[in-house]
Design an enzyme around this catalytic site. Structure first.
Site, short mmCIF file in Angstrom:
data_model
loop_
_atom_site.label_atom_id
_atom_site.label_comp_id
_atom_site.label_asym_id
_atom_site.label_seq_id
_atom_site.Cartn_x
_atom_site.Cartn_y
_atom_site.Cartn_z
N SER A 241 -11.41 -2.75 9.00
CA SER A 241 -11.75 -3.45 10.24
C SER A 241 -11.98 -2.47 11.39
O SER A 241 -12.92 -2.66 12.19
CB SER A 241 -10.65 -4.47 10.61
OG SER A 241 -9.39 -3.86 10.64
N HIS A 271 -7.97 -6.21 2.26
CA HIS A 271 -7.55 -5.80 3.62
C HIS A 271 -6.65 -6.89 4.21
O HIS A 271 -5.51 -7.05 3.78
CB HIS A 271 -8.82 -5.54 4.44
CG HIS A 271 -8.59 -4.85 5.75
ND1 HIS A 271 -7.41 -4.28 6.12
CD2 HIS A 271 -9.44 -4.63 6.80
CE1 HIS A 271 -7.52 -3.75 7.33
NE2 HIS A 271 -8.75 -3.95 7.78
N HIS A 318 1.08 1.91 -0.56
CA HIS A 318 0.33 2.24 0.65
C HIS A 318 -0.59 3.42 0.36
O HIS A 318 -0.23 4.31 -0.40
CB HIS A 318 1.30 2.60 1.79
CG HIS A 318 0.69 2.43 3.13
ND1 HIS A 318 -0.10 3.40 3.69
CD2 HIS A 318 0.73 1.41 4.01
CE1 HIS A 318 -0.51 2.98 4.89
NE2 HIS A 318 -0.02 1.77 5.09
N ARG A 327 6.80 -1.02 9.99
CA ARG A 327 6.39 -2.35 10.42
C ARG A 327 7.07 -3.41 9.54
O ARG A 327 7.35 -4.52 9.97
CB ARG A 327 4.86 -2.48 10.36
CG ARG A 327 4.15 -1.47 11.26
CD ARG A 327 2.66 -1.46 11.04
NE ARG A 327 2.31 -1.21 9.65
CZ ARG A 327 1.11 -1.38 9.12
NH1 ARG A 327 0.12 -1.83 9.87
NH2 ARG A 327 0.88 -1.11 7.86
N ASP A 373 2.78 -6.11 4.91
CA ASP A 373 2.46 -7.45 4.42
C ASP A 373 3.57 -8.09 3.60
O ASP A 373 3.54 -9.29 3.35
CB ASP A 373 1.20 -7.40 3.55
CG ASP A 373 -0.03 -7.07 4.38
OD1 ASP A 373 -0.09 -7.52 5.53
OD2 ASP A 373 -0.91 -6.37 3.87
#
Ligand SMILES: CC(C)(COP(=O)(O)OP(=O)(O)OC[C@H]1O[C@@H](n2cnc3c(N)ncnc32)[C@H](O)[C@@H]1OP(=O)(O)O)[C@@H](O)C(=O)NCCC(=O)NCCS
Length: 436
Positions: A241, A271, A318, A327, A373
């Site tokens: 993005s 994504h 990752h 996060r 996520d």
């Protein structure tokens, strides 16, 4: 003059000279090489982009303007009585590079309030779409529809000087961001809540207002929204993005064209869609493992079964990081503090005790640890946002903060149009076998 504009303007002479000097004196210095595997492999790790807004440290995770996630969370100003920061303060940090005072954060929040009115034609456009259109399609379309009001395109055609390109880019970015909470929540209520639209509350901050317009009564959801928007906002420039937005804007497209292109990239399953995959996986664990009371051995078995089917365990691994994503940790701590006994949240944290070992035993994933996520969907689920398709829209709202801040600085520093060179397979073969 808008505070953000004044602050950027004050820094520009120094930044421009810094870049000019580097290019003039050291433009020939090589920072890396590129292999055939990288050319065929999605340009992985090719050092070819520059951003000063965020950096993913393999050992520590993302840093925003040099600050780690815990530092950003503790140092940014917060609305009274809340634990999560104003997103206006985060945007100030992105654009200016320093932690703002409460007044400076509020200045950005107030600018957004002034610019927040969504034109009726945006809602008309969304309503005109088929009822089963994906929420990301509606969201992307809404952003693109706003292009009609782009100041950059207008001023460019009126002969704007290159040194001033960043100014309408900043104005457009502020105008766009201001409208995102209302657009996103409108899509949610239209699609999933019988079109019962909740009007915006001008007394709330940008993220708190989103929570309000979503119709979530629990006041804690305001803080979760602040946390969510902060964590998903920026992640260097190489992700799909961010890179798409940068590429499109490099042709001097305005932020509406560029951000809507970036959102199209975010809509892909590799994504932005990954967060909903994680929740689906957890719900699957709950369904299949229901009677096992989530014993470790049963969870291990479930993880192995996923891998044996040739699937990935969503939320783990990752491309850059080699430890638990901070996060993820920030969201885990939020859940542990406020609803440790929520079933899906508890399941997500139990899975954390099992999956890294399973991935290590399998030996394929370079990083066996959870990413952002792995848990974000579980937190939304707790507050009753169970429409998975909508999760990527929230990701998109957040991501526009990062990509627009980058677009402003790219304009300010005169970053040129992107134009990498292509080769044919024959050429690569010639290079490969000549050098072998
Ligand atoms: C995030 C991700 C795309 C990174 O990809 P990557 O940089 O190629 O990761 P690696 O270099 O560690 O991959 C090496 C191998 O391990 C596998 N692997 C990585 N993460 C895995 C996971 N969570 N479960 C199972 N296998 C995994 C890869 O599929 C790859 O297998 P292959 O050699 O058969 O193609 C990857 O870890 C993944 O697919 N994770 C699950 C989906 C997810 O959480 N996405 C959100 C990302 S924020």
């Amino acid at each position: 003059m808008m505070l953000l504009k004044e602050k950027i303007e004050g820094q520009l002479p120094e930044w421009r000279e810094r870049v000019r000097k580097l290019l003039r004196e050291k433009g020939d210095v090589k920072v890396g090489e590129i292999s055939i595997a990288q050319i065929y492999g999605g340009m992985r790790d090719v050092k070819s982009l520059v951003t000063d807004i965020s950096y993913v440290d393999p050992a520590e995770g993302i840093r925003f303007r040099g600050y780690t996630i815990p530092e950003v969370l503790s140092q940014l100003p917060k609305p009274m009585g809340n634990e999560m920061p104003y997103i206006g303060g985060l945007y100030y940090l992105f654009l200016v590079g320093t932690i703002p005072t409460v007044e400076q954060a509020l200045d950005v929040e107030n600018e957004w309030k002034k610019r927040g009115k969504v034109p009726e034609y945006v809602f008309d456009t969304i309503r005109a779409m088929p009822a089963d259109a994906h929420p990301m399609t509606l969201f992307t379309l809404a952003v693109l529809t706003l292009q009609r009001d782009a100041l950059f395109s207008k001023q460019y055609h009126e002969g704007l000087k290159k040194d001033s390109y960043w100014e309408p880019m900043l104005e457009d970015s502020m105008n766009l961001i201001a409208k995102l909470p209302e657009i996103a929540s409108f899509i949610y209520r239209l699609k999933y809540k019988n079109s019962e639209i909740i009007p915006s509350d001008p007394n709330l901050d940008w993220a708190g207002n989103f929570a309000h317009m979503m119709g979530i009564i629990d006041p804690l959801y305001k803080d979760l929204s602040r946390l969510y928007f902060l964590l998903h906002s920026d992640h260097e420039s190489g992700n799909v993005s961010a890179h798409t937005t940068h590429l499109v804007a490099s042709s001097l497209s305005d932020i509406y064209y560029a951000a809507s292109a970036g959102l199209c990239g975010l809509a892909g399953p590799l994504h932005g869609l990954a967060n909903q995959e994680c929740l689906i996986w957890l719900l699957d664990v709950r369904e299949k493992c229901g009677e096992c009371s989530y014993e470790k051995s049963a969870l291990r078995q479930f993880a192995w079964d996923t891998l044996k089917r040739g699937q990935v365990i969503p939320g783990y691994g990752h491309a850059v990081l080699r430890k638990t994503d901070p996060r993820y940790t920030a969201q885990l701590e939020f859940g542990k503090k406020y609803f440790p006994n929520d079933e899906i949240f508890r399941l997500a944290s139990l899975v954390y005790d099992v999956v890294p070992d399973v991935l290590r035993e399998q030996g394929k994933a370079k990083d066996p640890w959870p990413n952002v996520d792995a848990i974000s969907g579980a937190l939304q689920y707790h507050f009753g946002i169970k429409e998975f398709d909508f999760y990527t829209v929230m990701f998109g709202v957040s991501r526009i903060l990062g990509i627009s801040a980058n677009a402003v600085w790219a304009r300010a520093l005169g970053q040129p149009i992107e134009r990498p060179k292509s080769l044919t397979t024959t050429m690569l073969e010639e290079i490969a076998y000549k050098t072998a």
